[in-house]
Design an enzyme around this catalytic site. Structure first.
Site, PDB file in Angstrom:
ATOM      1  N   ASP A  56       0.810  -1.228   0.000  1.00 54.49           N
ATOM      2  CA  ASP A  56       0.000   0.000   0.000  1.00 54.49           C
ATOM      3  C   ASP A  56       0.840   1.273   0.000  1.00 54.49           C
ATOM      4  O   ASP A  56       0.446   2.296   0.569  1.00 54.49           O
ATOM      5  CB  ASP A  56      -0.979   0.004   1.197  1.00 54.49           C
ATOM      6  CG  ASP A  56      -1.868  -1.213   1.193  1.00 54.49           C
ATOM      7  OD1 ASP A  56      -2.246  -1.649   0.099  1.00 54.49           O
ATOM      8  OD2 ASP A  56      -2.164  -1.729   2.285  1.00 54.49           O
TER       9      ASP A  56
ATOM     10  N   LYS B 257       1.824   1.958  -5.201  1.00 60.49           N
ATOM     11  CA  LYS B 257       2.354   1.330  -6.421  1.00 60.49           C
ATOM     12  C   LYS B 257       1.436   1.588  -7.617  1.00 60.49           C
ATOM     13  O   LYS B 257       1.905   1.780  -8.739  1.00 60.49           O
ATOM     14  CB  LYS B 257       2.510  -0.190  -6.208  1.00 60.49           C
ATOM     15  CG  LYS B 257       3.498  -0.544  -5.117  1.00 60.49           C
ATOM     16  CD  LYS B 257       3.553  -2.039  -4.859  1.00 60.49           C
ATOM     17  CE  LYS B 257       2.309  -2.601  -4.247  1.00 60.49           C
ATOM     18  NZ  LYS B 257       2.019  -2.150  -2.866  1.00 60.49           N
TER      19      LYS B 257
ATOM     20  N   GLY C  67      -4.583  -4.356  -3.768  1.00 59.83           N
ATOM     21  CA  GLY C  67      -5.555  -3.309  -4.070  1.00 59.83           C
ATOM     22  C   GLY C  67      -4.763  -2.090  -4.463  1.00 59.83           C
ATOM     23  O   GLY C  67      -4.113  -1.467  -3.623  1.00 59.83           O
ATOM     24  N   HIS C  68      -4.730  -1.797  -5.760  1.00 63.34           N
ATOM     25  CA  HIS C  68      -3.918  -0.683  -6.262  1.00 63.34           C
ATOM     26  C   HIS C  68      -4.837   0.441  -6.724  1.00 63.34           C
ATOM     27  O   HIS C  68      -5.659   0.247  -7.614  1.00 63.34           O
ATOM     28  CB  HIS C  68      -3.009  -1.149  -7.410  1.00 63.34           C
ATOM     29  CG  HIS C  68      -1.970  -2.131  -6.965  1.00 63.34           C
ATOM     30  ND1 HIS C  68      -1.004  -2.636  -7.802  1.00 63.34           N
ATOM     31  CD2 HIS C  68      -1.733  -2.689  -5.756  1.00 63.34           C
ATOM     32  CE1 HIS C  68      -0.231  -3.461  -7.120  1.00 63.34           C
ATOM     33  NE2 HIS C  68      -0.660  -3.520  -5.880  1.00 63.34           N
TER      34      HIS C  68
ATOM     35  N   GLN D   7       1.826  -6.234  -3.140  1.00 60.80           N
ATOM     36  CA  GLN D   7       2.318  -6.316  -1.752  1.00 60.80           C
ATOM     37  C   GLN D   7       3.620  -5.512  -1.579  1.00 60.80           C
ATOM     38  O   GLN D   7       3.762  -4.472  -2.199  1.00 60.80           O
ATOM     39  CB  GLN D   7       2.498  -7.780  -1.310  1.00 60.80           C
ATOM     40  CG  GLN D   7       1.194  -8.561  -1.211  1.00 60.80           C
ATOM     41  CD  GLN D   7       0.599  -8.947  -2.553  1.00 60.80           C
ATOM     42  OE1 GLN D   7       1.270  -9.544  -3.385  1.00 60.80           O
ATOM     43  NE2 GLN D   7      -0.651  -8.637  -2.784  1.00 60.80           N
TER      44      GLN D   7
HETATM   45  P1  GDP Z   1      -0.760   0.299  -3.570  1.00 65.61           P
HETATM   46  O1  GDP Z   1      -1.394  -0.956  -3.071  1.00 65.61           O
HETATM   47  O2  GDP Z   1       0.708   0.340  -3.316  1.00 65.61           O
HETATM   48  O3  GDP Z   1      -1.097   0.608  -4.994  1.00 65.61           O
HETATM   49  O4  GDP Z   1      -1.366   1.474  -2.698  1.00 65.61           O
HETATM   50  P2  GDP Z   1      -2.936   1.676  -2.317  1.00 65.61           P
HETATM   51  O5  GDP Z   1      -3.670   2.122  -3.513  1.00 65.61           O
HETATM   52  O6  GDP Z   1      -3.430   0.480  -1.586  1.00 65.61           O
HETATM   53  O7  GDP Z   1      -2.822   2.815  -1.236  1.00 65.61           O
HETATM   54  C1  GDP Z   1      -2.234   4.045  -1.527  1.00 65.61           C
HETATM   55  C2  GDP Z   1      -3.289   5.155  -1.305  1.00 65.61           C
HETATM   56  O8  GDP Z   1      -2.637   6.407  -1.267  1.00 65.61           O
HETATM   57  C3  GDP Z   1      -4.299   5.262  -2.427  1.00 65.61           C
HETATM   58  O9  GDP Z   1      -5.516   5.696  -1.880  1.00 65.61           O
HETATM   59  C4  GDP Z   1      -3.702   6.331  -3.338  1.00 65.61           C
HETATM   60  O10 GDP Z   1      -4.700   7.024  -4.104  1.00 65.61           O
HETATM   61  C5  GDP Z   1      -3.092   7.250  -2.319  1.00 65.61           C
HETATM   62  N1  GDP Z   1      -1.871   7.969  -2.764  1.00 65.61           N
HETATM   63  C6  GDP Z   1      -0.871   7.552  -3.581  1.00 65.61           C
HETATM   64  N2  GDP Z   1       0.119   8.473  -3.634  1.00 65.61           N
HETATM   65  C7  GDP Z   1      -0.279   9.494  -2.833  1.00 65.61           C
HETATM   66  C8  GDP Z   1       0.331  10.728  -2.443  1.00 65.61           C
HETATM   67  O11 GDP Z   1       1.450  11.077  -2.825  1.00 65.61           O
HETATM   68  N3  GDP Z   1      -0.389  11.509  -1.560  1.00 65.61           N
HETATM   69  C9  GDP Z   1      -1.618  11.157  -1.085  1.00 65.61           C
HETATM   70  N4  GDP Z   1      -2.239  11.978  -0.238  1.00 65.61           N
HETATM   71  N5  GDP Z   1      -2.211   9.996  -1.438  1.00 65.61           N
HETATM   72  C10 GDP Z   1      -1.552   9.178  -2.279  1.00 65.61           C
HETATM   73  P1  IMO Z   2      -0.984  -4.224  -2.175  1.00 64.87           P
HETATM   74  O1  IMO Z   2      -0.531  -4.797  -3.480  1.00 64.87           O
HETATM   75  C1  IMO Z   2      -0.997  -4.697   2.162  1.00 64.87           C
HETATM   76  C2  IMO Z   2      -1.135  -8.804   3.722  1.00 64.87           C
HETATM   77  C3  IMO Z   2      -2.381  -9.267   4.456  1.00 64.87           C
HETATM   78  C4  IMO Z   2      -1.773 -10.246   5.457  1.00 64.87           C
HETATM   79  C5  IMO Z   2      -0.649 -10.896   4.632  1.00 64.87           C
HETATM   80  C6  IMO Z   2      -1.028 -12.243   4.035  1.00 64.87           C
HETATM   81  O2  IMO Z   2      -2.269  -3.474  -2.258  1.00 64.87           O
HETATM   82  O3  IMO Z   2       0.111  -3.481  -1.508  1.00 64.87           O
HETATM   83  P2  IMO Z   2      -2.563 -12.930   1.962  1.00 64.87           P
HETATM   84  O4  IMO Z   2      -4.036 -12.720   1.709  1.00 64.87           O
HETATM   85  O5  IMO Z   2      -1.677 -12.318   0.943  1.00 64.87           O
HETATM   86  O6  IMO Z   2      -2.221 -14.363   2.239  1.00 64.87           O
HETATM   87  O7  IMO Z   2      -2.284 -12.138   3.353  1.00 64.87           O
HETATM   88  O8  IMO Z   2      -0.345  -9.982   3.600  1.00 64.87           O
HETATM   89  N1  IMO Z   2      -1.370  -8.270   2.366  1.00 64.87           N
HETATM   90  C7  IMO Z   2      -1.280  -6.962   2.042  1.00 64.87           C
HETATM   91  N2  IMO Z   2      -1.055  -5.874   2.808  1.00 64.87           N
HETATM   92  N3  IMO Z   2      -1.133  -4.548   0.839  1.00 64.87           N
HETATM   93  C8  IMO Z   2      -1.336  -5.629   0.049  1.00 64.87           C
HETATM   94  O9  IMO Z   2      -1.347  -5.547  -1.303  1.00 64.87           O
HETATM   95  C9  IMO Z   2      -1.456  -6.906   0.647  1.00 64.87           C
HETATM   96  N4  IMO Z   2      -1.667  -8.160   0.175  1.00 64.87           N
HETATM   97  C10 IMO Z   2      -1.599  -8.975   1.242  1.00 64.87           C
HETATM   98  O10 IMO Z   2      -3.031  -8.197   5.098  1.00 64.87           O
HETATM   99  O11 IMO Z   2      -1.162  -9.535   6.504  1.00 64.87           O
HETATM  100 MG    MG Z   3      -2.935  -1.588  -1.830  1.00 64.86          MG
END
Ligand code: GDP
Ligand code: IMO
Ligand code: MG
Length: 427
Positions: free
Chosen positions: A13, A16, A40-41, A223
């Site tokens: 998170d 990415k 979840g991207h 991840q």
């Molecule tokens: P990922 O799993 O690595 O793709 O990240 P997620 O989407 O799960 O979580 C990142 C969150 O931060 C999302 O809601 C993005 O829209 C938000 N985000 C990404 N870059 C920035 C940033 O530079 N500033 C802020 N405020 N939000 C950001």
């Molecule tokens: P993105 O790509 C954050 C965590 C779960 C749990 C562990 C194992 O959005 O960064 P699993 O279902 O993979 O066997 O769970 O990994 N986990 C993540 N945490 N971001 C993710 O994906 C994750 N995918 C799995 O919360 O701790």
């Molecule tokens: Mg994510």
């Protein structure tokens, strides 16, 4: 620059999705190489927000071919509903390529994931419940179902039988659950075959031919480094290799093809699920990071655990991935703190430790050693260049760069595409 990897440098998170989408306009292929719909991207384009789970974030860039590599585990129902959801929003998904060697998350593996977690009780991992671990376990145990198996009913039936043979014993005798019927599972899986057929391809060949033609291929990790099955905080990890090496095995390319490895690094730290987290905050600062940063899981809706930046894990990510540079995200979230603590080392049983301890026991005992950096109060979300940032924000970035061991090429100051400061020709 033929092939580059973009991956999470912390516990997932990090942003990415946004970083991949930014690069999507200038690359030819975006390839997911591991994980599944545990990811979840988030990508924000104008006033539109997309949450992608299985599809590579390059799907939103019209010139780019999205690829799901052999190392990914695919839940067909999730993939199909993600595709139709995007089609309804006017996104063309027809270029998608799906590896025939990718393993399928079967309905029984989703059940096993949930039942196992329940059985573990207090010791649970806090998985996303999407069947990720059991599907990779079947792959390693050589009883997995691959995308290509959907096109041979007899082979598929034999393989489902083999997988359910042992699983049904475990489900009924250990977990006290009902056995799962082979024909029901086979029927459900066969139901996906025609719908997935247009996408299925020999992705290893496609990617390598593209590289031979000097096309640019971006590998998008799911991840993060500390969730890696080999290099993460085992057993509180996912079941795949998000680290850079995973791109080679999960897509079928040699390491010599990869010239850049970008670590996505949040300006503070978050984690979802169980496991050690030295800089975790349980006070109002943690609450504020969660609120301001919108730290709620895209996949499960769970609140993310929040804490200060940890330079020890950033250095570790640089090392195990051979990072060439970082994209520092969410700097804007830190606006308003008078002083910002940054963890520069750990104290473990009274001793100062500079590097991530390899022993799980030591890591569980690690207490953060903080250095205080002066904060800023100016709104930075409109900053377009490094020079636009207040001096203290500049110094925060420089300090993180120094501690983390690789240059910072870009800085995120908001979720939108244009809320990005490019430093070293990131794009
Ligand atoms: P990922 O799993 O690595 O793709 O990240 P997620 O989407 O799960 O979580 C990142 C969150 O931060 C999302 O809601 C993005 O829209 C938000 N985000 C990404 N870059 C920035 C940033 O530079 N500033 C802020 N405020 N939000 C950001
Ligand atoms: P993105 O790509 C954050 C965590 C779960 C749990 C562990 C194992 O959005 O960064 P699993 O279902 O993979 O066997 O769970 O990994 N986990 C993540 N945490 N971001 C993710 O994906 C994750 N995918 C799995 O919360 O701790
Ligand atoms: Mg994510």
């Amino acid at each position: 620059m033929p092939a580059l990897v973009l991956l999470g440098a912390q516990w997932g998170d990090e942003g990415k999705g946004k970083a991949t989408d930014l690069l999507g306009g200038s690359v030819d292929y975006v390839v997911r190489y591991q994980g599944g719909n545990n990811a979840g991207h988030t990508v924000v384009v104008g006033d539109q927000k997309y949450a992608l789970h299985l599809l590579p974030s390059g799907i939103l860039s019209p010139g780019c071919t999205p690829v799901i590599g052999n190392g990914v585990v695919v839940d067909p129902s999730v993939l199909l509903s993600e595709l139709s959801g995007l089609n309804e929003r006017g996104v063309d998904t027809s270029k998608l390529l799906l590896s025939g060697n990718a393993h399928i998350i079967t309905p029984y593996n989703v059940t096993v994931d949930k039942v196992t977690e329940r059985f573990l009780g207090k010791r649970k991992i806090g998985t996303t419940g999407r069947g990720i671990g059991p599907t990779y376990a079947d792959k390693i145990n050589r009883v997995g179902i691959r995308v290509q198996d959907l096109y041979d009913e007899s082979i598929l039936t034999q393989k489902v039988e083999a997988a359910l043979d042992v699983k049904n014993q475990i489900l009924t005798k250990l977990y006290n659950r009902r056995a799962m019927a082979v024909d029901q599972a086979v029927e459900e899986l066969l139901g996906y075959a025609d719908k997935l057929a247009p996408y299925v391809a020999d992705t290893v060949l496609v990617i390598n031919q593209a590289l031979e033609e000097n096309k640019v291929v971006l590998f998008e990790g799911g991840q993060g480094t500390l969730l890696d099955i080999d290099h993460g905080t085992y057993p509180f990890v996912t079941s795949s290799n998000p680290t850079a090496g995973g791109a080679c095995t999960g897509a079928g390319v040699g390491p010599t093809k990869i010239s850049r490895v970008i670590g996505i690094l949040k300006a503070y730290t978050t984690r979802v699920g169980a496991g050690p987290f030295p800089t975790e905050l349980f006070d109002e600062d943690g609450e504020a990071l969660r609120r301001i940063g919108g730290e709620r899981g895209v996949t499960t809706g769970r609140d993310r655990r929040c804490g200060w930046f940890d330079a020890v894990i950033a250095r570790y990510a640089t090392r195990v991935n051979g990072l060439t540079d970082f994209f520092l995200t969410k700097l804007d979230v830190l606006t308003g703190w008078e002083q910002i603590p940054v963890c520069v080392a750990y104290e473990i049983d009274g001793k100062r430790v500079e590097e991530l301890p390899y022993s799980q026991t030591d890591f569980h005992h690690a207490k953060p050693v903080y250095e205080m950096l002066p904060g800023w109060s100016e709104d930075i979300s409109k900053a377009k260049s490094f020079a636009d940032l207040p001096k203290n924000a500049q110094n925060y970035v420089k300090a993180l760069e120094e501690m983390s061991g690789a240059p910072i090429s870009a800085i995120g100051v908001g979720p939108g595409r244009d809320e990005t400061i490019e430093i070293n020709s990131f794009l």
